[in-house]
Enzyme design. Structure first.
Site, PDB file in Angstrom:
ATOM      1  CG  LEU A  40      -1.981  -1.136   1.202  1.00 39.47           C
ATOM      2  CD1 LEU A  40      -2.803  -1.105   2.483  1.00 39.47           C
ATOM      3  CD2 LEU A  40      -2.879  -1.053  -0.022  1.00 39.47           C
ATOM      4  CD  GLN A  55       4.104  -5.315   8.141  1.00 35.11           C
ATOM      5  OE1 GLN A  55       3.542  -6.014   7.316  1.00 35.11           O
ATOM      6  NE2 GLN A  55       5.387  -5.036   8.078  1.00 35.11           N
ATOM      7  CG  LEU A  89      -5.652   2.224  11.111  1.00 32.46           C
ATOM      8  CD1 LEU A  89      -6.275   1.419   9.977  1.00 32.46           C
ATOM      9  CD2 LEU A  89      -4.301   1.657  11.500  1.00 32.46           C
ATOM     10  CD  GLU A  90      -1.997   9.032  13.601  1.00 33.68           C
ATOM     11  OE1 GLU A  90      -2.164   9.360  14.782  1.00 33.68           O
ATOM     12  OE2 GLU A  90      -0.874   8.858  13.094  1.00 33.68           O
ATOM     13  NE  ARG A 117       6.833  -2.127  -2.131  1.00 32.74           N
ATOM     14  CZ  ARG A 117       7.756  -3.025  -2.392  1.00 32.74           C
ATOM     15  NH1 ARG A 117       7.936  -3.468  -3.616  1.00 32.74           N
ATOM     16  NH2 ARG A 117       8.505  -3.489  -1.428  1.00 32.74           N
ATOM     17  CE  LYS A 122      -4.304  12.475  25.207  1.00 31.82           C
ATOM     18  NZ  LYS A 122      -3.172  12.507  26.097  1.00 31.82           N
TER      19      LYS A 122
END
Length: 189
Positions: A104, A148, A128-129, A106, A170
């Site tokens: 991904l 991963q 996930l950012e 790439r 938090k």
């Protein structure tokens, strides 16, 4: 020490490392693949003139749920929050490091901006950012492998693991893509 596939399986079998839902096929030689959930947080660019980490900007993002069989299109230069499909629970003696999948990367998809470290004691879904640095849109599919998680044995268990009362953890127990709570890092006036 980086855990191998056999060490990861031992930790799961012993009940130390929790992964729900668990799929043994996600275990790689030195990591566990993570999949993307169906929820995304998009930024409401028209509601704010700027982002101020000191403020609780409740309406900075909106939750979007992708319908079955549909994808989410991330345009060039865009940034969204997503979440792992799996809930992870790390014991006090393991820390994690989330990395993107090279296939991904790439294509121009970055999986995290800066928050790839998972503290010992963390329990929840990993936010996930996601950034598209390619010059074409990328379709993100719920359930696809997006990263991963490498796991590291610490020299000794954490004295104060994430989630213990002293730390004010938090993001402990978070479900879905969780917006920033950076404002909690500033002292109250």
């Amino acid at each position: 020490m980086l855990l191998s596939d056999r060490d990861i399986r031992k930790s799961i079998d012993a009940g130390d490392l929790g992964i729900e839902p668990f799929d043994a096929e996600l275990i790689q030689p030195s990591s566990v693949d993570v999949r993307m959930d169906r929820y995304f947080r998009v930024f409401n660019n028209s509601k704010y003139t700027h982002i101020d980490p000191k403020l609780n900007q409740d309406e900075l993002t909106s939750l979007v749920e992708v319908e079955d069989g549909e994808g989410f299109v991330l345009h060039p230069g865009e940034f969204v929050l997503a979440s792992t499909l799996e809930k992870f629970t790390l014991p006090a003696h393991l820390a994690g490091r989330l990395e993107g999948k090279s296939s991904l990367g790439r294509l121009g998809l970055l999986t995290h901006s800066t928050a790839g470290f998972i503290d010992p004691g963390f329990s929840g879904y990993i936010t996930l950012e996601l950034s598209n640095v390619a010059n074409l849109p990328i379709t993100l599919w719920p359930g696809m492998k997006v990263g991963q998680l490498a796991l590291f044995q610490m020299s000794s268990p954490a004295e104060t693991p994430y989630g213990s009362g002293k730390l004010g953890s938090k993001y402990q127990g978070q479900r879905g893509p969780t917006p920033s709570k950076a404002y909690l890092n500033f002292p109250n006036k």
